[in-house]
Design a protein around this motif. Structure first.
Motif, mmCIF file in Angstrom:
data_model
loop_
_atom_site.group_PDB
_atom_site.id
_atom_site.type_symbol
_atom_site.label_atom_id
_atom_site.label_comp_id
_atom_site.label_asym_id
_atom_site.label_seq_id
_atom_site.Cartn_x
_atom_site.Cartn_y
_atom_site.Cartn_z
ATOM 1 N N VAL A 197 -57.129 -9.894 17.045
ATOM 2 C CA VAL A 197 -57.014 -8.786 16.097
ATOM 3 C C VAL A 197 -56.481 -9.268 14.749
ATOM 4 N N GLY A 198 -55.506 -10.164 14.758
ATOM 5 C CA GLY A 198 -54.922 -10.658 13.521
ATOM 6 C C GLY A 198 -55.846 -11.528 12.697
ATOM 7 N N GLU A 199 -56.982 -11.906 13.257
ATOM 8 C CA GLU A 199 -57.956 -12.740 12.537
ATOM 9 C C GLU A 199 -59.033 -11.903 11.842
ATOM 10 N N VAL A 200 -58.897 -10.574 11.941
ATOM 11 C CA VAL A 200 -59.864 -9.659 11.342
ATOM 12 C C VAL A 200 -59.124 -8.753 10.364
ATOM 13 N N ASP A 201 -59.504 -8.786 9.092
ATOM 14 C CA ASP A 201 -58.861 -7.952 8.072
ATOM 15 C C ASP A 201 -59.561 -6.601 8.028
ATOM 16 N N LEU A 202 -59.047 -5.650 8.801
ATOM 17 C CA LEU A 202 -59.666 -4.335 8.906
ATOM 18 C C LEU A 202 -59.362 -3.434 7.718
ATOM 19 N N GLU A 216 -63.558 -3.054 3.346
ATOM 20 C CA GLU A 216 -64.769 -2.303 3.733
ATOM 21 C C GLU A 216 -65.637 -3.139 4.662
ATOM 22 N N ALA A 217 -65.892 -4.390 4.284
ATOM 23 C CA ALA A 217 -66.579 -5.341 5.156
ATOM 24 C C ALA A 217 -65.503 -6.332 5.598
ATOM 25 N N PRO A 218 -64.909 -6.108 6.779
ATOM 26 C CA PRO A 218 -63.756 -6.920 7.188
ATOM 27 C C PRO A 218 -64.014 -8.425 7.168
ATOM 28 N N VAL A 268 -69.424 -2.149 12.586
ATOM 29 C CA VAL A 268 -68.641 -2.887 13.579
ATOM 30 C C VAL A 268 -67.152 -2.636 13.367
ATOM 31 N N LYS A 269 -66.729 -2.557 12.105
ATOM 32 C CA LYS A 269 -65.326 -2.248 11.806
ATOM 33 C C LYS A 269 -64.928 -0.932 12.482
ATOM 34 N N GLY A 270 -65.777 0.092 12.365
ATOM 35 C CA GLY A 270 -65.474 1.389 12.983
ATOM 36 C C GLY A 270 -65.326 1.297 14.489
ATOM 37 N N TRP A 271 -66.211 0.521 15.120
ATOM 38 C CA TRP A 271 -66.142 0.384 16.570
ATOM 39 C C TRP A 271 -64.897 -0.406 16.989
ATOM 40 N N VAL A 272 -64.546 -1.438 16.239
ATOM 41 C CA VAL A 272 -63.344 -2.220 16.555
ATOM 42 C C VAL A 272 -62.106 -1.336 16.412
ATOM 43 N N GLN A 273 -62.036 -0.558 15.334
ATOM 44 C CA GLN A 273 -60.895 0.331 15.140
ATOM 45 C C GLN A 273 -60.800 1.363 16.262
ATOM 46 N N LEU A 278 -61.734 -8.286 22.124
ATOM 47 C CA LEU A 278 -62.424 -7.846 23.335
ATOM 48 C C LEU A 278 -61.604 -8.262 24.552
ATOM 49 N N PRO A 279 -60.795 -7.348 25.099
ATOM 50 C CA PRO A 279 -59.960 -7.708 26.254
ATOM 51 C C PRO A 279 -60.748 -7.651 27.548
ATOM 52 N N SER A 280 -60.198 -8.270 28.586
ATOM 53 C CA SER A 280 -60.862 -8.225 29.882
ATOM 54 C C SER A 280 -60.691 -6.863 30.535
ATOM 55 N N GLN A 281 -59.493 -6.326 30.449
ATOM 56 C CA GLN A 281 -59.208 -4.997 30.983
ATOM 57 C C GLN A 281 -58.225 -4.325 30.044
#
Length: 196
Positions: A9-14, A17-19, A42-47, A67-70
């Motif tokens: 998560v910390g590697e993506v600047d949300l 507008e285009a992370p 994709v930003k919207g789905w990640v958020q 993307l976690p396992s569970q």
């Protein structure tokens, strides 16, 4: 697959507008630094995914995998788990057409989709290759880090990427993402009401 699975998560600047995505070199092919971007879709789905995980009680921080396992345990999704999810998604959408041995639509096809539609959108080849398919593009893909790139060059690269966003947006409009957010908010209210 590896870069997607190892992304934190910390590697993506949300906030953008285009992370901007800056994976840790220890998790990339050849241990190389690189950067790329996500579409607003994709930003919207990640958020939404992060919000859902937090609603389920998971502590999602900068060191959490995107993307976690569970949801309950966090951790890292395995390549086999990702392939399984991909195949189930293809079945659910009716896109599970078989080739000689495997599904015609493999996870790797996403890279080819990106390359094709980015190029058709007028993105210069060097920018298209930000995904790193060619090792000979040291000036673009293997830049030391996005922070080491001159701001005007970074703006130019981002502007080229943004031009391709309409072609890279698969099936969600902004209203679809807002609908998902409203659904998640309603689930949160129900969940909190049940706990009270």
């Amino acid at each position: 697959e590896g870069n997607v699975l190892a992304l934190k998560v910390g590697e993506v600047d949300l906030e953008r507008e285009a992370p901007l995505v800056r994976p840790s070199p220890k998790d990339t092919k050849g241990a190389k630094r690189f950067f790329t971007f996500l579409t607003p879709e994709v930003k919207g789905w990640v958020q939404a995914l992060i919000k859902e995980r937090r609603m389920n009680g998971e502590e999602v921080g900068p060191d959490s995998y995107v993307l976690p396992s569970q949801y309950a345990r966090g951790g890292r999704l395995t390549p086999q788990g990702l392939r399984g999810k991909w195949l189930r998604l293809l079945v659910q959408t009716g896109l599970d057409e078989k080739g000689r041995r495997h599904s015609k639509l493999r996870f790797h096809n996403l890279r080819k989709f990106y390359k094709t539609y980015a190029a058709l959108s007028g993105m210069p080849e060097a920018t298209v290759e930000l995904m790193g398919h060619r090792s000979g593009l040291g000036q673009t893909y293997f830049m030391a880090d996005s922070q080491s790139v001159a701001p005007e060059v970074m703006q130019m690269i981002e502007a080229q990427y943004v031009k391709a966003v309409p072609a890279l947006t698969i099936f969600s409009t902004e209203s679809d993402v807002r609908t998902l957010e409203r659904t998640l908010e309603e689930q949160r209210r129900v969940f909190e009401a049940e706990r009270a």
